[in-house]
Design an enzyme around this catalytic site. Structure first.
Site, short mmCIF file in Angstrom:
data_model
loop_
_atom_site.label_atom_id
_atom_site.label_comp_id
_atom_site.label_asym_id
_atom_site.label_seq_id
_atom_site.Cartn_x
_atom_site.Cartn_y
_atom_site.Cartn_z
N ASP A 1 43.02 -8.13 35.77
CA ASP A 1 43.86 -9.18 36.15
C ASP A 1 45.12 -8.58 36.73
O ASP A 1 45.84 -8.04 36.07
CB ASP A 1 44.22 -9.78 34.82
N VAL A 2 45.32 -8.81 38.13
CA VAL A 2 46.25 -8.27 38.77
C VAL A 2 47.64 -8.80 38.30
O VAL A 2 48.67 -8.10 38.81
CB VAL A 2 46.17 -8.28 40.34
N ASP B 1 38.61 -6.61 40.36
CA ASP B 1 38.48 -8.02 40.42
C ASP B 1 38.24 -8.75 39.06
O ASP B 1 37.96 -7.94 38.19
CB ASP B 1 37.39 -8.37 41.38
N TYR C 1 52.85 -19.92 48.64
CA TYR C 1 52.19 -18.89 49.82
C TYR C 1 52.91 -18.28 50.86
O TYR C 1 53.11 -17.11 50.79
CB TYR C 1 51.05 -19.79 50.23
N THR D 1 39.22 -24.53 54.34
CA THR D 1 39.12 -25.48 55.73
C THR D 1 37.94 -26.20 55.54
O THR D 1 37.49 -27.07 56.57
CB THR D 1 39.17 -24.46 57.06
N THR E 1 36.38 -15.67 55.58
CA THR E 1 36.01 -15.24 54.16
C THR E 1 35.76 -16.49 53.39
O THR E 1 36.14 -17.55 53.63
CB THR E 1 37.35 -14.69 53.65
N MET F 1 37.57 -9.96 52.32
CA MET F 1 38.11 -8.90 52.82
C MET F 1 38.03 -7.57 51.89
O MET F 1 37.81 -6.51 52.26
CB MET F 1 39.66 -9.17 53.31
N LYS G 1 54.03 -14.32 50.58
CA LYS G 1 53.72 -13.47 51.61
C LYS G 1 54.86 -12.91 52.48
O LYS G 1 54.77 -11.72 52.93
CB LYS G 1 52.81 -14.37 52.64
#
Length: 248
Positions: A60-61, A37, A155, A197, A190, A18, A159
């Site tokens: 590095d976020v 990134d 997660y 999956t 993505t 994305m 979120k």
């Protein structure tokens, strides 16, 4: 005339998926974009393809110091930042809460939640100098309902946190003409989703009313709208792009 003419944007996690899609759309619509990134090789290649209005920065976020450097280098190249897309994120392991390791929990929260805090804290002063801006925090449908698209507790927690932090910032900085909205994608094609999956949407897409996974560019259309002046009176909202999955 592009929808983002005159805008300067930072997009995290922009070397694939994305984030890459958002970056390509933003440049096409006239923005000057810093793509950030950890994947230097791919990020540099994408920025080179996009031309002079794109700059790749290794980032590095989860590091506040790195955020300060990224902002400085972006301002040096393009001027004050007016759009921030906190897109970087990870899934973490698919595991029940009692089996989720502490290190795994902290890592997911660091990338998905703490990084968005660092990003907003760092960039808001630049937006104030510019006279306003738009923050788009990428959350998930797992930030709306806990039983859909939720690989683990970290997660879901991160979120939901993204959604709440977005609302607070929208209220705090509305007087500075800074808007903030969260985006909640469902099943998107993505590399991260395919890896998680082991498919391209065949099985899980059956649960979606539209009977397909979304293309990344369909999310980018929403992010572009929120970054642009077309959404000038929209702030503090959660925008869902999930093919009707959470409507059931």
């Amino acid at each position: 005339m592009g929808k983002l003419d005159g805008k300067v944007a930072i997009i995290t996690g922009a070397a694939q998926g994305m984030g890459e899609s958002h970056a390509r759309r933003f440049v096409a619509e006239g923005a000057r974009v810093a793509l950030t990134d950890l994947n230097e090789e791919r990020g540099e290649r994408i920025a080179a393809e996009l031309g002079g209005n794109a700059l790749f920065l290794r980032h590095d976020v989860t590091s506040s110091a790195d955020w300060g450097r990224v902002l400085q280098e972006t301002e040096d190249a393009f001027g004050p930042v007016t759009v921030l897309v906190n897109n970087a994120g990870i899934l973490g392991p698919v595991t029940p809460t009692a089996e989720l390791g502490e290190e795994e929990y902290l890592r997911v929260c660091a990338v998905n939640q703490h990084a968005q805090y660092f990003g907003m804290k760092t960039v808001i002063p630049s937006m104030r100098r510019a006279g306003g801006g738009s923050i788009v925090n990428v959350s998930s449908i797992a930030g709306l309902v806990a039983n859909v698209g939720a690989p683990n507790l970290a997660y879901v927690g991160s979120k939901f946190a993204s959604r709440g932090m977005t609302k607070l910032v929208a209220v705090e900085y509305g007087p500075d003409n800074i808007r903030a909205n969260s985006v909640h994608p469902g099943y998107i094609k993505t590399p991260m989703m395919v890896e998680a999956t082991d498919e391209n949407g065949g099985g899980i897409a059956d649960a979606v009313p539209l009977r397909r996974m979304s293309e990344a560019d369909e999310v980018s259309s929403l992010v572009l709208f929120l970054a642009s002046d077309d959404s000038s009176y929209i702030t503090g909202t959660e925008q869902v792009v999930d093919g009707g999955l959470t409507a059931q």
